[in-house]
Write an enzyme that holds these catalytic residues in place. Structure first.
Site, PDB file in Angstrom:
ATOM      1  N   ARG A 179      24.358 -26.001   2.540  1.00 29.66           N
ATOM      2  CA  ARG A 179      25.224 -25.535   3.587  1.00 29.66           C
ATOM      3  C   ARG A 179      25.544 -26.706   4.825  1.00 29.66           C
ATOM      4  NH1 ARG A 179      29.538 -22.500   5.196  1.00 29.66           N
ATOM      5  NH2 ARG A 179      29.233 -21.796   7.723  1.00 29.66           N
TER       6      ARG A 179
ATOM      7  N   PHE B 251       4.588  11.431   2.511  1.00 33.97           N
ATOM      8  CA  PHE B 251       4.760   9.761   2.223  1.00 33.97           C
ATOM      9  C   PHE B 251       3.865   9.396   1.195  1.00 33.97           C
ATOM     10  CE2 PHE B 251       5.783  10.027   7.162  1.00 33.97           C
ATOM     11  CZ  PHE B 251       6.990  10.342   6.900  1.00 33.97           C
TER      12      PHE B 251
ATOM     13  N   THR C 246       3.629   7.549  -2.227  1.00 36.31           N
ATOM     14  CA  THR C 246       4.223   6.544  -3.033  1.00 36.31           C
ATOM     15  C   THR C 246       4.172   7.003  -4.677  1.00 36.31           C
ATOM     16  OG1 THR C 246       4.467   4.790  -1.512  1.00 36.31           O
ATOM     17  CG2 THR C 246       4.650   4.221  -3.900  1.00 36.31           C
TER      18      THR C 246
ATOM     19  N   GLY D  13      -2.595  10.377   9.743  1.00 32.01           N
ATOM     20  CA  GLY D  13      -2.235   9.324   8.940  1.00 32.01           C
ATOM     21  C   GLY D  13      -3.313   8.407   8.861  1.00 32.01           C
ATOM     22  N   SER D  14      -3.441   7.680  10.130  1.00 34.72           N
ATOM     23  CA  SER D  14      -4.595   6.614  10.058  1.00 34.72           C
ATOM     24  C   SER D  14      -6.164   7.492  10.219  1.00 34.72           C
ATOM     25  CB  SER D  14      -4.458   5.893  11.414  1.00 34.72           C
ATOM     26  OG  SER D  14      -3.363   5.204  11.430  1.00 34.72           O
TER      27      SER D  14
ATOM     28  N   GLU E  33      -1.272   0.972   4.114  1.00 32.03           N
ATOM     29  CA  GLU E  33      -2.752   0.610   3.901  1.00 32.03           C
ATOM     30  C   GLU E  33      -3.417   0.408   5.051  1.00 32.03           C
ATOM     31  OE1 GLU E  33      -4.050   0.359   0.341  1.00 32.03           O
ATOM     32  OE2 GLU E  33      -1.954   1.566   0.567  1.00 32.03           O
TER      33      GLU E  33
END
Length: 468
Positions: free
Chosen positions: A355, A239, A241, A214-215, A450
């Site tokens: 409210r 993962f 997008t 990942g990183s 990111e």
């Protein structure tokens, strides 16, 4: 709904003494310290005159023409001749922001919750986004884009995310692909992909993460082996997008497995098109938030990609090309976090006025007022930080520390603001009749995407220590 949170529009002149006021923002640690610093900055510099741009010459301030179309939006200069930074918005920035805001109010907000609940891809909005110029914000005019400056870039994503994070993500993934091709692609690649991307006929995305990586992108395992006029890709991304719609999907690959460390010449970027032999899609993950766009597994099983789709036509440049794009992606993340937080704050203010408890609106209770004040401070501080990152990127080409700071602070603050807004709504905040629970769910990704906030803190620290 009328705007609740005003933009702070301040201008810093060319005096080195005034420039020093920006330094404490970068050195502050906690949310409270950053918030205090940015409001101190705002109080120490004179506000920009209304209706004027930030550009000045020897003859005095010059008014810039209003941006009637994307071609007139503020754009990045090829080189910056001045290091002086202006902390404020020009007329062009304000008009662009208002155009996007109106689109979001009219076309996004009314149906966002229903679309999100159905996890519905917003393909019907793509032609409208293209007409608005959203897919050309990182693309040069010669290919039909507007190549806006990074302040404009941030403002656009603040407004889009205020309406629906899924739509902001769609625009971001495509504009990121456009940026990489425009900045590093060959002339043939630019001609082949960019005009259709600007027109909304092609979407794009980036594929970095792998099941075991990942990183630490230097350790990717997806390989691209040269075979005549093609590359043969083997491995898996996860993962990712917008992967099913991306055409091309800008994919980080290892072109020379013998090079260690791999990022120094062993990693490249490939433009993988839909219909590529050997390309398939695995699991579509069910997500807590960021619905409307798929998040899926991408499988390369002897996938054959033409050598002409190697970004820039040269192996070994991919890691640094992607790092350049990710710095800008962190401005997007900070701006989007600011937009969602602002939306949550606006709902909380409106609800607190309506409210009633114990015979009066809850807005008149001091406990609610304290919450609203803290929330507003975080929203304003987040905006100032991403604008500062954008201006530093304009001035210096990259701004890893500033964009990291902006993303870390805005992402963490965004969660806090969304959660406090939900609590102000009480039980109504917990049900999907109100969008508060959506803002909170969408905000929870922001410290992860990111570059995790933990990794970004390390990058910021490294930049500070190396620069001391």
């Amino acid at each position: 709904m009328p705007e609740i949170v005003p933009d702070i529009d301040v201008e810093v002149g060319t005096s080195p003494e005034l420039m020093k006021l920006l330094i404490p923002v970068q050195r502050a640690g906690s949310a409270e310290e950053v918030a205090a610093t940015v409001f101190f900055l705002a109080s120490k510099v004179p506000p920009a005159s209304a209706g004027t741009s930030s550009t000045s010459t020897a003859a005095g301030p010059q008014r810039s023409p209003a941006p009637s179309s994307p071609a007139h939006w503020p754009r990045r200069e090829k080189s910056m001749t001045s290091k002086h930074i202006i902390a404020g918005l020009t007329d062009e920035h304000l008009e662009l922001r208002d155009v996007v805001r109106q689109f979001v109010n009219d076309r996004v907000v009314p149906t966002a919750s229903e679309r999100e609940a159905r996890d519905e891809y917003p393909d019907d909005l793509i032609p409208e986004l293209a007409k608005l110029g959203m897919f050309g914000i990182t693309v040069g005019e010669e290919y039909g884009g507007s190549d806006v400056d990074y302040v404009s870039y941030g403002l656009i994503f603040e407004e889009l995310a205020r309406g629906w994070m899924g739509l902001a993500s769609l625009v971001y993934t495509t504009s990121s692909g456009g940026y990489l091709i425009g900045a590093f692609g060959t002339d043939e690649q630019k001609q082949r992909f960019l005009p259709d991307m600007v027109a909304g006929k092609r979407m794009s995305g980036i594929a970095l993460t792998e099941p075991s990586t990942g990183s630490d992108l230097k350790r990717i395992k997806l390989t691209a082996r040269r075979d005549g006029d093609n590359y043969v890709l083997n491995g898996t991304k996860v993962f990712i997008t917008h992967a099913r719609h991306a055409n091309p999907l800008v994919t980080l690959v290892k072109t020379d497995p013998t090079i260690e460390p791999a990022h120094r010449g062993g990693i490249s970027l490939m433009l993988v098109e839909q219909g590529t032999p050997g390309l398939s899609f695995g699991t579509d993950f069910k997500k807590l938030g960021h619905r409307g766009l798929e998040l899926c597994e991408v499988i390369f099983d002897n996938a054959v990609v033409p050598a002409s789709n190697l970004l820039g036509g040269e192996e070994g440049k991919g890691f640094y090309q992607m790092m350049d794009a990710l710095d800008r992606g962190r401005i997007y993340m900070a701006a989007a976090s600011t937009g969602m937080a602002r939306a949550a704050l606006e709902h909380a203010i409106a609800y607190s006025k309506q409210r009633e408890t114990f015979g009066k609106p809850i807005a008149e209770h001091q406990a609610i007022q304290m919450k609203l004040a803290d929330m507003a401070t975080k929203v304003e501080a987040s905006r100032l930080l991403y604008i500062n990152a954008a201006l530093n990127t304009e001035a210096n080409g990259r701004a890893s520390a500033e964009s990291g700071m902006a993303k870390v602070f805005a992402a963490e603050s965004g969660i806090e603001v969304a959660y406090d807004a939900l609590r102000i709504h009480g039980g109504y905040g917990y049900v999907n009749e109100f969008p508060l629970e959506r803002y909170l769910r969408d905000s929870l990704l922001m410290p992860i995407g990111e570059g995790t906030n933990e990794m970004l803190r390390m990058i910021v620290a490294k930049e500070l220590l190396n620069g001391s």
